[in-house]
Design a protein around this motif. Sequence first.
Motif, PDB file in Angstrom:
ATOM      1  N   ILE A 436       0.843  -1.005  -0.289  1.00  0.00           N
ATOM      2  CA  ILE A 436      -0.018   0.084  -0.008  1.00  0.00           C
ATOM      3  C   ILE A 436       0.932   1.212   0.028  1.00  0.00           C
ATOM      4  CG2 ILE A 436      -1.711   1.512   1.213  1.00  0.00           C
ATOM      5  CD1 ILE A 436      -3.087  -1.163   2.278  1.00  0.00           C
ATOM      6  N   LYS A 437       0.468   1.977  -0.744  1.00  0.00           N
ATOM      7  CA  LYS A 437       1.375   3.467  -1.052  1.00  0.00           C
ATOM      8  C   LYS A 437       1.379   4.306   0.379  1.00  0.00           C
ATOM      9  CE  LYS A 437       1.472   3.909  -6.030  1.00  0.00           C
ATOM     10  NZ  LYS A 437       0.866   5.003  -7.150  1.00  0.00           N
ATOM     11  N   ASN A 438       0.186   4.385   0.916  1.00  0.00           N
ATOM     12  CA  ASN A 438      -0.029   5.339   2.092  1.00  0.00           C
ATOM     13  C   ASN A 438      -0.241   4.344   3.369  1.00  0.00           C
ATOM     14  OD1 ASN A 438      -0.194   8.075   0.669  1.00  0.00           O
ATOM     15  ND2 ASN A 438      -2.015   6.797  -0.336  1.00  0.00           N
ATOM     16  N   LYS A 439       0.985   3.741   3.785  1.00  0.00           N
ATOM     17  CA  LYS A 439       0.823   2.573   4.821  1.00  0.00           C
ATOM     18  C   LYS A 439       0.481   3.428   6.251  1.00  0.00           C
ATOM     19  CE  LYS A 439       4.314  -0.025   2.656  1.00  0.00           C
ATOM     20  NZ  LYS A 439       4.773   0.701   1.552  1.00  0.00           N
ATOM     21  N   SER A 440       0.683   4.550   6.178  1.00  0.00           N
ATOM     22  CA  SER A 440       0.624   5.657   7.437  1.00  0.00           C
ATOM     23  C   SER A 440      -0.932   5.539   7.882  1.00  0.00           C
ATOM     24  CB  SER A 440       1.228   6.808   7.290  1.00  0.00           C
ATOM     25  OG  SER A 440       0.640   7.878   6.419  1.00  0.00           O
ATOM     26  N   ASP A 441      -1.676   5.410   6.897  1.00  0.00           N
ATOM     27  CA  ASP A 441      -3.101   5.240   7.286  1.00  0.00           C
ATOM     28  C   ASP A 441      -3.546   3.910   7.837  1.00  0.00           C
ATOM     29  OD1 ASP A 441      -3.839   7.895   6.419  1.00  0.00           O
ATOM     30  OD2 ASP A 441      -3.529   7.106   4.304  1.00  0.00           O
ATOM     31  N   PHE A 442      -2.681   2.954   8.108  1.00  0.00           N
ATOM     32  CA  PHE A 442      -3.039   1.621   8.602  1.00  0.00           C
ATOM     33  C   PHE A 442      -2.163   1.262   9.883  1.00  0.00           C
ATOM     34  CE2 PHE A 442      -4.491   1.680   4.061  1.00  0.00           C
ATOM     35  CZ  PHE A 442      -5.276   0.448   4.190  1.00  0.00           C
ATOM     36  N   ILE A 443      -2.858   0.374  10.541  1.00  0.00           N
ATOM     37  CA  ILE A 443      -2.163  -0.398  11.588  1.00  0.00           C
ATOM     38  C   ILE A 443      -2.254  -1.753  11.810  1.00  0.00           C
ATOM     39  CG2 ILE A 443      -2.188  -0.529  14.284  1.00  0.00           C
ATOM     40  CD1 ILE A 443      -2.795   2.407  14.465  1.00  0.00           C
ATOM     41  N   PHE A 444      -1.236  -2.325  11.573  1.00  0.00           N
ATOM     42  CA  PHE A 444      -1.341  -3.823  11.770  1.00  0.00           C
ATOM     43  C   PHE A 444      -1.136  -4.385  13.275  1.00  0.00           C
ATOM     44  CE2 PHE A 444       0.740  -8.122  11.621  1.00  0.00           C
ATOM     45  CZ  PHE A 444      -0.288  -8.891  11.343  1.00  0.00           C
ATOM     46  N   CYS A 445      -2.136  -5.123  13.609  1.00  0.00           N
ATOM     47  CA  CYS A 445      -2.315  -5.577  14.993  1.00  0.00           C
ATOM     48  C   CYS A 445      -2.161  -6.808  14.962  1.00  0.00           C
ATOM     49  CB  CYS A 445      -3.413  -5.158  15.750  1.00  0.00           C
ATOM     50  SG  CYS A 445      -3.787  -5.510  17.461  1.00  0.00           S
ATOM     51  N   SER A 446      -0.927  -7.607  15.461  1.00  0.00           N
ATOM     52  CA  SER A 446      -0.796  -9.160  15.622  1.00  0.00           C
ATOM     53  C   SER A 446      -1.393  -9.432  16.981  1.00  0.00           C
ATOM     54  CB  SER A 446       0.760  -9.064  15.594  1.00  0.00           C
ATOM     55  OG  SER A 446       0.757 -10.624  15.473  1.00  0.00           O
ATOM     56  N   LEU A 447      -2.240 -10.343  16.762  1.00  0.00           N
ATOM     57  CA  LEU A 447      -2.744 -10.835  18.103  1.00  0.00           C
ATOM     58  C   LEU A 447      -2.066 -12.271  18.576  1.00  0.00           C
ATOM     59  CD1 LEU A 447      -6.651 -10.306  17.527  1.00  0.00           C
ATOM     60  CD2 LEU A 447      -4.984  -9.049  18.760  1.00  0.00           C
TER      61      LEU A 447
END
Length: 494
Positions: A436-447
């Motif tokens: 994704i070009k705009n990765k700053s708009d996402f948060i990956f949350c590993s459980l």
Amino acid sequence: MKKVLIVGAGPVGLLAGCYLYKYNIAFDIIDKNSESNTYSKALSVSPATIKAFHGLNISDKLVNKGRKVHSIQIYYKDRKFLNINNKYLPSCYRYHISIPQPETEKILEEFISNSGVYVKRGHKLISWTKENGKYKVSISDGNNNQYTSCYEYIIGADGASSTVRDLAGIGFDGHDYNMHFIMADVLFESSINLPGTSYYIDDDGFLIFLPMPDNMVRVVIKKDGPLPSPRPTPDIDEINYYLSKYCKKSGNAYKLIWSSSANFYNRIAEHNSKDNVFIAGDAFHLFSPIGGQGMNTGIQDAINLSWKLALYIKGKVRRALLDTYSTQRFTAVGEVLQSTDHDTMLIAGIVPKECIDPIYYPEFCNRNHYQSELPLKYSGFLASQKNTTTDLVGRHVPYFEFFSNQHDFNNSYDALSTGKVIIYSKRNDCPPLDRIKNKSDFIFCSLDESDCLSIEHIQFNSENYVVVNPDGYIDFSGKEDDLIEYLSAFYFME
């Protein structure tokens, strides 16, 4: 920076402004009324709406100013047959908040004022023309002087008689019931121990009893026939007459604060967007007051639209994402419209009596429906934004806490306060996110395994990813290849 005009400064328009401010989008907000509303109007704030306030970090202000409603009692011919209890809701807010609408608006307006934007009161939308991709908007100020401003986008949150909807040429379909209601806000002596939120039903009609702080109560009474003209404004004697008929244990109110009357509506617009004009709240849909779904559904319109519009204005998402405002909200609103229509016909005795008795006198076989489904429905958590067979996709993300201490937020609601798209998984990485070009708009949350309750709430297996949008709805659940396809449809990929 492209600019948005919000028409209407009720809770829906104000919340849209709050979220645009959260994303640093320029906007103006106007309202044709010269002063802010001083009467309570909509007053029941659902748990789903409180969640929207949580995303702005102002839910505590709402809760502290209102009265918590943990359950709703329903009586049929003086016999209590139903207790709608919120204690099992999948939320940290297991209650409604009963609060006068001006207080709700004040909280939102204070938030907006931090941006330096103030509601332009007494400013009325007159017309617009579209030139070179912009709307040249004619507005009349409080002194009847007209001026012109340009905007790229317009949000109509200007109520049932929406000027935005009319100027956009959007039809408003539906019907009015052959009945109307009178309503009043009345005060009781502080020494009286009032009943809680309750419905009182008999063969002649019904009365809704809605306590607010400081022993003020909203009373709603069903009357036969269409709304007379001029519009009735009941006095204290008429309200006390109906209280003595339906709710004897409340006693008489001693003071009338406000009264009015209205039709029972069942209406929905033909469209909720046209080009870069959008409508939300009562401009988009009108419900019967049964269940208190009107303002709360409008709040969900506003949050769904505003975060998508903000990211689209910033050039971070495809138009396809913004267009899902139409499809998703029509799906959810359609469910609410059908549900409130059913409940209104039932409570008003419009359906045949043989259809009423099995509901008003529930047997063991349908008690689970009353104990589980009805609290979800009236809380705002049941209506889905997607026609899908996957249980949670299209629905609100449940509340759950994290125990692994590896995240910047402690629970699924605090995650919404980031304004980001959250991707959850039991996996340790998310390769599609790297594209994704705009990765700053996402948060990956590993459980991990210590977050087992989180995993149980979201209902996914070890290979799945779950996407939760900033409006608090689960928008996707599936494997890696499906996630790539989903993200590619809405976001720019490398």
